[in-house]
Structure formats: structure tokens, C-alpha cells
Design a protein around this motif. Structure first.
Motif, PDB file in Angstrom:
ATOM      1  N   GLY A  58       1.065  -1.317  -0.005  1.00 29.71           N
ATOM      2  CA  GLY A  58      -0.108  -0.009  -0.079  1.00 29.71           C
ATOM      3  C   GLY A  58       0.863   1.138   0.091  1.00 29.71           C
ATOM      4  O   GLY A  58       0.198   2.330  -0.305  1.00 29.71           O
ATOM      5  N   TRP A  71      -3.621  -8.012   8.342  1.00 28.27           N
ATOM      6  CA  TRP A  71      -3.900  -6.796   7.210  1.00 28.27           C
ATOM      7  C   TRP A  71      -3.981  -7.505   5.871  1.00 28.27           C
ATOM      8  O   TRP A  71      -4.465  -7.125   4.911  1.00 28.27           O
ATOM      9  CB  TRP A  71      -3.235  -5.761   7.521  1.00 28.27           C
ATOM     10  N   GLU A  81      -5.794  -3.079   2.447  1.00 26.56           N
ATOM     11  CA  GLU A  81      -4.577  -2.796   2.616  1.00 26.56           C
ATOM     12  C   GLU A  81      -3.671  -3.404   1.769  1.00 26.56           C
ATOM     13  O   GLU A  81      -2.580  -2.970   1.514  1.00 26.56           O
ATOM     14  CB  GLU A  81      -4.428  -3.091   4.318  1.00 26.56           C
TER      15      GLU A  81
END
Lengths: 376, 376, 376, 376
Positions: D86, D177, D183
Motif C-alpha cells: 500500500g 492486514w 490494505e
């Protein structure tokens, strides 16, 4: 030519002989069938009811529990001997004396003297003999022979042979007759070392001399009656340094106590132009490296056997579909039939097999002498 | 602790040492860096302009064409010796005399006497030494050591070691100094046999006695100046029967003329509960068979190295992503640093490496004596 | 129970059927022999003299060149159909109408409609049927089935199947009837894709839906009479996305033009606790990975088949000695005999085989529709 | 030319970049060193003390915990971005805006729009970019490229690619995540599928269209705080049918939940004259079959990489000694340096990498649409 077949024994190799006799003509074909038609006449096993039962299963016409009856039967032309090693000698001698051809499992006998006696008797009587070195019949092996003799790897300079199984690897296996010199003769050398020698000399020619070491890994085993432990009198493993008549050197390693190995029997031959590798655990494969072409493109090639490797095609016209262990015995039986029919020599007969026995006994002698070089 | 590094040689192993010195802290981490910080000070190569050029490439501060200058330099704490075998002895002796730690490539020397002298000098002077047996640093090998010593395969009973390459397989390669006893010492035994012995004794413990054979496959080679053919004075191949102090037996096979083999260095160990196999040509793999669980589920397991096999994780946190040859030298360098910092012994130092030299010279002696058993 | 056997065809599969009929009792034993004794009565081949010759070779009592005569013969209880695909339907329909049990090679027919008709007829007439999906009989495969159903790899989540051969890889091979839709039906899908589907559904259960692509790699081939090039009307290769009824997803890849592949037929199954891999080119091996024990010891295990994987032991009591392709047909024949004797269901019969045909036709339909999802 | 290097991140790929920067000149040599000398200036990590510690370990002159400071630093010429996916987009955009060259790990970004923005910005600003498709640098792969483009296997007709790891195979792994679309973006497709696409298009040319299926094998995972189970929003596995611009067809299989696979990334290409196979788990090997010479001698050849496969020789002059994973990054870094020095294009830069992102997003789109064909 109808050929009366008598089979002694119905265990591991007995069944394999029976299947070979059943299949040899069906597989290898009409030409061979025109000259020799096996007639499964008489099966010998003990006790008598088991003989009858196995004769029915294997498709033999009659059954007996008396091998001497079988050997004497005038309807029998060829005798398959698949009994424990100690019985090969008396059975083969009787069969030869009765003028029968003999197909005998390996090793020929417990002692070299017995083996020599068998070879001499067969020679004198003029019967055809064959010893069960089935791995010589693998199309992958015979292709390797052709490649080596045709110069595909150049001059052979080093040989490394191995034969490993694990049927005596477990320390807790009970003591059996296999552990006695008088009943079993040699241990791993006789059982599986002989096979390795058959391939070794089959592709490298005669061994000139050797030095060996030998080991009983499990020195005692629990007696089956629970009365303590019995001594293992023969070897679990042997290692050998070789010199060949052609100038090459090499090694042999032999073990019946090699965990994980089930039928690892093979070799690599180093030539001055390449290398060839074979292993029976992948019996339909052959590996070859040749110093040809650009270096960036060189590598070991894995050849899968197929119709281009006779007589594979007699079993299956499609390559890579795999032959099995019992198929090798069919090929061996075909060679025996050709020998009996006078088409081609049946090899290895007793004379050739005797050279194999000489080597294993030389290995044992060298090891017992602490690693003395023995010329052959 | 800053550690002044001097490197002699920039060939195959010279570059590998240079990379190891550059990477050891970056890879193995801050703890080690806290106690020992290599400072790449001085590189020795001939001629001088090549020395300067390689120093720039490898990141050394200074360059020289005089190894004696390097050895004498007070800024140098540790000397990497990566020159041809015949130079190891004078360089190491001088470095030790100057009180430097020494990282020397294998074999230690041309003769056993020289190697003994080196070991004695290092012991007397109290410097840390390390010999470049890089394959001992492979996480796959150290895992094998742990498995064997932890009883994963039971009592070791048979060992089979091999080391094969093909850099001298081509009959048409020209004659070089490598073929001379006086310059190169032993042939395949010194070059690659030593590596095999390092693994063998590293995992099986001491060899008690041996019997060997040896072969010069290509007895002459074309002289580079076209004036005829020169004699090859040392061996291309050797085969050995082993007995270990722990009662196991085994074999070693060694060849620098094995077509197709590029870095085949490995072994199989037969135990009474299983077998373990390693081969450097697939250096990130290990094979193990264990007599556990139902027979139908048993087989050889191929373990791919990963973070569970330290210090693999210092290179890469993902398993199976593969270490390479030069990574082994980084690990070796780390052990040397630990030795110098006094955290752990740097092994194999000269004393341990001397045992390896003793074995290869015993192999040569046995072979020259026609296969005599030699006790170690 | 004597069972009159009629065999139609003596090619690749004809010979394999003949050997199976000859060996089934000798190998699998007396219990089976007590309930069903094959009697090799009648062999059909054209022309008549070839029929006689092959009957002699294979050991059939009589020969004919008229398959309708064979099907009508009251002494025949079971008919082996090993002719080109287009003849399966008329022969099987006639045999069923005559009340014979049928052992038919795959694929069942050229069209799905024909296959459905055959299955319905057999059901109505109450005869036992078996389709020649011999790879289902491999002890390595049946062991894989047991492992998967027993939870050895947990819940199956992904499946990847492949079947590749190279019998149509050469661009210069002449055009044959195999290239015509009307005579051969589907191409690679029918010849070898069917085998892959048999294994896939045999171990994963039903396919719920699929999307496929298909390719004719060699669009024309030289006509044998030299008059130009003929069109190849069926596919050389197909690729498939699968969804299974059990929620798993997967792929199939199928090619008859994959150079180097001789009998590559296999799969890998990913479970949430492990993975299992099988490939027919190494038909005596099975690979399994299980998430058990310490991470450092995990790896793929290669299991060699042996007596622990029935009915391997009926062929050979020693593990790792290898079964071959024709041995699988013996096992299949044994299952057929059990079916006829009413001991166990003969699977896959026509009903089960029909599901296989449905899949290959769905693959072809999906591909022709440009990759439409087809539910099964 | 001194080149100021800034590195963001010190995890798996951060360390690999650091080692590459340290080694690139030492390994690849003086010619490259003459035009580009990396100067390891600034390392960014959080928190600040970890940054300092890692800068010392990796040999960077300075440390920071603020990546924007690094990107703005006038001494920095090139930025290595090795942070979670990300962050690639904001960091790369800022670095480009500041006129820095960028070496970014894959995938470029979470969305295709971001990746397109990055490529456009780099094009506009005229900086050199490189995306971390390290497997393209494997000498075994580049040799495969040369073989295929040189016609060694003829016209490519089928392609099968795979990439499997098991880092998400365990059902009991906690939720992270990585499981969130926002994400992590895509799952297996982004992490490892991208690598497979890089090899696929690198050797087969552009993909014309595809149809895909996708699967979340473990739909929920235990939340690390013990508060229940979290949803896995992205895919564990994907399967794809391919059509290439050159007319070939093929498949891709991708899984991060494939037990036992650690770095299985590879392919087989079927040509009309042969086949070539590569797998990263044995990254120093390449297999090739060619329809040349007598049928009895044909087979798959295993080529071990060596100096004949550049730039292997820059690491080690001896063949078969094995490169490792981190060595590939050194080669990649060398290509980046050549790009910056204007000697050769640095590939794959952002434009080429964008094509890879397009493919993985097309796969996801096709799967979400239930298997719709998507043209590229």
C-alpha cells in the motif's frame, strides 16, 4: 516343439517363473511359438494339497510334493528351480542327470565348489541352462549395454555399482535360517550382490581383481521361540574396490540393511566422453550425459524406455507406459526358449553364472582376509 | 572491534572471500557486528595494476602486489589466503609469525609435514585459524548433523560418500601445473577429496582405518606450447574402503573426471532406524527415511531448507528460496569472526583441518602401496 | 464357474486384455479362481488367418474374423471389446442384446448419445459391464484414494490434473482417420482425457461445472498418398477450469502433442493439511506432504509401492520391485470377475463411465462456445 | 559516477536490496563500476533506533525514520522501495516528483489506476524505474528465453505456468492486514501471481485474453486478539485459461495455500519441436526435450547452470555450484545501474510492469464476473 515344463517352488520366484511360462509366447510372439510351446505340466510344492492348489492357480496340469518325481518325469523337458538356495545344487544335479534343461534361480549354490560341479555337469550332459539374473533382461539395461559398447560415453574409466534393500534393516526382525552360513551361504552377497555382479560384468566385462570389506550389522537377532538371541553368521553389507580387465577401476556397495531402499540396484559408468546411469528402482529410465554440443546445452538426459528399446514393444506399443518386474522374467524365459530351440545362446547359463559366483566368493574371501587383493 | 582484513588472491575463492567479508555483518547481523567489524584494508594480487583494479571492485581500501607487505602490515588483523595450493604454507607461516589470524583455503599444504608445521605454529602463536571447508556451513548439512546426532536414523552403520566434478574429464584439455606433484600436490584428493573428508568426519566422527585405490585416467595431456604431451603426475580418481571409530563401515569415491558432475558432493548414511542423504548439487535439499509409522506410508522425505534451518533465515525469511554457493562462505566467515571475538570456536581450524589432510595422504599412501590398510 | 471369454481386437489393448485374461487367476489367486475361471474361447481379428495366428499366440481355443459370430456364440459369457472407438457402440449393443457381460475399452463411444444408449441397454439387460480405465487399478492410485478419504491431507481444496503424451506432436506425421470427427470423435479428450477424468472424479468426486478452451495445434497434416494436406478436425489439446461438488476448484490440462511426455497422467491435490501427488510416468511412486511434526522436518515423502499397497503383493512380495502397465489390466480384470461372480461391484461400469463421457463432451461444448461455464 | 542510494524498508526485500547494493559492483565488475558507484547513503525504517541499528548492519551512512526526508534528500539519486504494497504508490510518486530513479518492489500498487499513475509520472519526469521481478534475472530463465527465441523447441504452442507457496496454507494462522482488500489489495495474485506473469510474458510475449476462476480457501481466520474470526477478503488461489498473441494457449495456477510448496514458480512450454521446463525450487536447473536424433536416445535433459549461462560466471567460475535467491537481486541491481548509466534499458521498468498489473487485475475481474473472457 512342445516343451514339458516342471516348476519347483511357488514362492516369490516360483510365481514369477509360473507367470513367465504362461506369458512368454503370448507376449513375445508367434515366431518363438513356432519353435517352442511351453506345456505347463507339473508343479512341485509341499505339502501335497498346497501343490494341487497352486497347480490349479498357476495352470499346471499336475502337482506333486516330491521334487525327485518331477525331475524324473519323462514328460518334463525343462525344470524351473525356485527353492531356497541350499536346494539348488541337489535339484539341478538331479535334473541334469536326467537330461533336463534347467532354469535355476540365483545364487547357483551355497559354495563355489557346488556351483562348479553344476556347471561341469551341465556342460558334460549338454543341457541348456539359465540362471535367473532377470535384471539383465531389462530393456533399459540392454540399451545401456548397446550405448556403452557403441562408444556413446567413450572409453569406460570408472564404475560404481550399488545394490541396496532393507529386508534385513530392522534390528527387531527375528532370527531365521537366512542367518546361517550352512543353510543360506553368504548373506547380502548371495541374495542381491550376485545381481549387481551380473550387471557389472555384463556391461564392463571381467573384473580383474578386487579388495573388499564386509559387515554383519545386526550380530544377533531374537530367536523366534523367545529363548534368547541367535547369531547372524553371514554379512549384511559389503564394500568392494574393483579393477577391471579393461583398465577401469570402481566400487561396489551392497547392503540388505539399507532402510528405505526397496530394490535399488544400479550403477554409473564414467567414460572419457560421457556418463551413463541406471537404477532399477526407476527401471524404465536411463540417464546419459555426453560431452557433445555447446557447453550451455549439456546435461543428463533421462530416457524413458519404449518400443525403440526392444523387446519393450512386445509388451506395449506406447513408450513410457512402464514394464514391471515380472515382465523381465518373461524376457528371460524367451531367451531360455531361444537357447533350447537352438536359435541363440541362453545367457547367462551355468558357465557364465559361475563367474558371478566366483566374484562374490572372492569378495567374501578378501574381506575375511582383512582386505587382501584377490585376482580373478 | 574493528578488524583489519587483508586478502591475498582474487580468483574463484578470492572473490568468494571478498564477498563474504563484505556481507558477513550485513547478513548475520548486529550482534556479531557489535563485536567484530571487518575493515577491508588491503588486497594483494599481481601485477600491481590488477591489484588496484580488483581492490576498487571488491571495495578494499588499498592494494599491493607483494604478499609479504600485506602480511607485515600492522593494520591487518586477519589474512585471507586464496592462492594456489603451493603458496598456502609460506603465506600462512609468515602471517602466523606476524601474529595475524588466518583464513586459508584448502588443502592446507602440498605435504602433510607442511600442514603439521602450520598447525603447530598457529597453536604456538595463539592465533585463530580457519580452513575453507565451506560445505560444512550449509544449513542442510548442519541440519543433517543434528538429525544424526539426535538419533533420527538410529546408530549409523554404513556411510557412502562421493565427490565428483568434470573439470578434468576432457581428454583434450591441455597440460597445466595442476598435473605436477611438486606444484599441485595431490590431484582430485586435494582439490575436492578434502571437502568430502570434511563432511565425512564432520558427521560420522573419526575414520579409524582405510584401504584405497587410485587412478590417473588421462596419463598425458597435450602441452600448451604444442611441443608434445606432458605427464599427469597426480590422480584423477580415488576409491576408498572405510572403517570408522564408531564401528560403521563405508566407501568414498572421488573423481575430477566425471562427465556431467559439476559439484556433486554428498553422502548417504545408513542407520539402524533410517537413512539420510545429502548432495550439494541440490544444496538446499535433504532426504531422510525413517522406519516410523505404517509401512504403507514410509518413504524418503525431501526437506527444503528454510528459516527452520539456521542461519538460513538470516539470508531470507521465506523457506525454499534457495541459498547459493557464496552464501556458505558468508556463514563460514561468521564462524571465523565468532572465533576471533572469542564467542565460539572457529572450526575447522588448522588442528581439525590437519585431520582431513592426514586422511587424504593416507588414501594416497594406501593406493601407492597397492591397497594396504592404513590406520589413522 | 467357467467363464467363456471372447476377445475382439489384438492391437495395443487387445494384447493387454489377452494377457489379463491369461493371468488374472494365476496372479490374484485361488479364492477368485474358485468362483470364476476364464476360458479363453474365441478371438476375433481380421483377416481370418491373422485371427488364427493371434489365437495361437494368445492361447485362445478358436478364431474368427466375424465379430457378430463371436457375440452370438453361446459358449461366450463375456466379450472384451478393444477395437477402434467407432466400433465400441455397435459391438457392445450386440453383445448386451445377446446377454453377454462386456469389458469395453474407453471412450465408450463417439457421441454421448451412443454412450447413454449403451448404459441404458446394459442396465435393462442386467449384464455386468466394465470400461477400461486401467489407471484406476494402480495400487499407488488406490492408496492415494484411501489417504485422501482418510483425511491424510485434510479437506481437498485445489486439484490439478494433467495428461500429456506426444504421439501427435510431430508436425510431419501423416494424416489418419484419427483426425476425423466422424471416425475418431474427439481427439486428445477421447484418447487420454477420459483417463484423466476417471482419476479426477475417482478421487475428488463429481465435477459440478467447468469452463474450457481447446486447440488444434497441427491444423493440417500431409495426406499419406502424397496428394496434399488433410484437415485435422479434432483437438490436440484442451485446458479446463473446474469446480467440484465438494467446493474445491482446479484445472485440467490435456495434450496429445506434448513432446517428451510418454504417459504423463497425474494430479496433485491440495488439502488444508497437506498435498498428495501422483504421476503415471513413475507409476510405482506416490508423493505426500503433511503438515505434521516440526517445521524443520517437513517435506514431500516419496512412497514406493509394495505389498502394503494391495494387490501389489499378489504380483511380488518384495516392495519397490515395480508393477508395469499390463499388470494394471490384470487387476482390472480381477474386479470384472468379482463383479460377474457377484462378490463386489465391477467399477467403473457403463453407468459410471458415462459420467466420464459427459465431462469430456462438456469440455468440448464449453470450448466450442468460447469458454462458457457448463454445469454437470 | 557516484550514485546516492536511499533504501526504505529493512524486511525480507529490504535486506535483499541492501545486499544487492553492497554487492553489485564487487560481483559484476569493474566495467560497471566505472560508470556507476552506489553510495549507500540513507536508510529509512521505523522507529528511529531500529533505523540506526539497521543502517549500521547494512552499511548505510545515515538513518531516518521519515521516508519523506529520504525522498527529499538531495544526496539521494535512487530510491529502493521495499515497504508493504500500500505504500509503494505514495513513496514512488514522491520520489519521482523529486527526480529520483526508483527501484520498487512488486506489485506496483494496490489498484491498476495507481500503477498507471506511477508509470505516467515516471515517463513524464524521465527517471529510470525498475520493478523487483527478480526471477527474470535467473540465468536459467534467461537461458530458457534464448533457447525459445532461438527456436530450440520450435513454435510455442502450449504454456503451463504455476506459482505455489504455503505461507497461507495453515487454517489456524491468525488474521492479518494481508487479508484486507484495502490494505493488501489482491492476495495470491499480487504477492506471487505477479512473478508468474512476469516470467510468462517474458518468455511467451503478450497475453491476448484470459478466463479465470478464484478461490478464498480459508474464508475466515482467528483474530489475533482472540475476539473471534475475521473475514479474508482476498483470494488464496486462482486458475486461469490463457490465449497468447502468438496463437498459443495455456493455463496459470496460483496458490498461497499449497502445503509443501515453498517457492514453486515455474512453467513448461510445449513447442512443435520440443519442450522446456523451469522451476524456481530448483533454480539452477533447466529441462529440455528436443525431437532430435534417434528416438531411442531422446529424453529430457537437465541442464545445470554455470559460466556458460551469463552472468553466472561473475558469481562463480565453476558450474553447478549454485546461485541463491539473493544473487538474483544482484543481477537485477546491475540492470538498474546499466539503465541509470544509459548503457541498456532497465527492464522491467514501470511501463513493462504495468502490463503485469493489468493481467492480474484482469484475472480478478474475470473471476468476479464468473469466468468471463477478458481481452488484454
Amino acid at each position: 516343439m512342445q516343451l514339458g515344463v516342471g516348476l519347483i517352488g511357488t514362492g516369490f520366484m516360483g510365481k514369477s517363473h509360473a507367470l513367465a511360462w504362461r506369458n512368454v509366447i503370448a507376449v513375445l510372439g508367434g515366431d518363438l511359438g513356432a519353435v517352442a510351446q511351453p506345456d505347463l505340466r507339473l508343479l512341485c510344492e509341499t505339502p501335497a494339497d498346497k501343490a494341487s492348489q497352486m497347480a490349479a492357480q498357476f495352470g499346471f496340469a499336475c502337482a506333486t510334493s516330491d521334487w525327485q518325481e518331477l525331475v524324473a518325469d519323462p514328460q518334463i523337458d525343462v525344470v524351473s528351480i525356485t527353492t531356497p538356495n541350499g536346494l539348488h545344487h541337489p535339484m539341478a544335479m538331479a535334473a541334469i542327470a536326467a537330461g533336463k534343461h534347467v532354469w535355476c534361480e540365483k545364487p547357483m549354490a551355497l559354495t563355489l565348489a557346488q556351483a562348479e560341479e553344476m556347471a561341469a555337469a551341465a556342460r558334460d550332459r549338454g543341457v541348456v541352462t539359465m540362471v535367473g539374473y532377470n535384471y539383465l533382461s531389462n530393456p533399459a539395461f540392454t540399451h545401456a549395454q548397446r550405448l556403452v559398447s557403441g562408444g556413446a560415453i567413450g572409453r569406460p574409466v570408472q564404475f560404481r555399482g550399488w545394490v541396496d534393500e532393507d529386508y534385513q534393516a530392522d534390528p527387531d526382525l527375528p532370527w531365521t535360517w537366512r542367518a546361517r552360513l550352512q543353510e543360506a551361504g553368504l548373506g547380502a552377497l548371495g541374495d542381491i550382490g550376485t545381481h549387481l555382479i551380473s550387471l557389472t560384468q555384463g556391461i564392463m566385462g571381467p573384473i580383474a581383481s578386487l579388495i573388499a570389506d564386509m559387515q554383519t550389522i545386526h550380530e544377533t537377532r531374537p530367536l523366534p521361540d523367545g529363548s534368547g538371541r541367535g547369531t547372524v553368521e553371514n554379512e549384511d553389507a559389503a564394500n568392494v574396490l574393483l579393477r577391471f580387465a579393461n583398465g577401469a577401476q570402481g566400487t561396489l556397495v551392497i547392503s540388505r540393511s539399507a532402510w528405505g531402499r526397496k530394490s535399488r540396484l544400479g550403477f554409473e559408468i564414467h567414460g572419457d566422453r560421457g556418463m551413463i546411469i541406471f537404477d532399477q528402482e526407476r527401471m524404465n529410465e536411463l540417464q546419459i550425459y555426453q560431452n557433445d554440443g555447446p557447453r550451455a546445452e549439456q546435461g543428463f538426459k533421462t530416457i524413458l524406455t519404449g518400443p525403440a528399446h526392444p523387446p519393450y514393444g512386445a509388451f506395449c506399443p506406447a513408450p513410457g507406459h512402464q514394464l514391471g518386474f515380472n515382465d523381465l522374467k518373461v524376457i528371460e524365459c524367451g531367451r531360455l526358449l531361444q537357447g533350447i530351440a537352438g536359435i541363440a545362446a541362453a545367457e547367462p547359463g551355468f558357465d557364465a553364472a559361475l563367474q558371478i559366483e566366483r566374484v562374490i566368493h572372492a569378495i567374501a574371501d578378501s574381506a575375511r582376509a582383512g582386505g587382501q587383493r584377490i585376482a580373478l
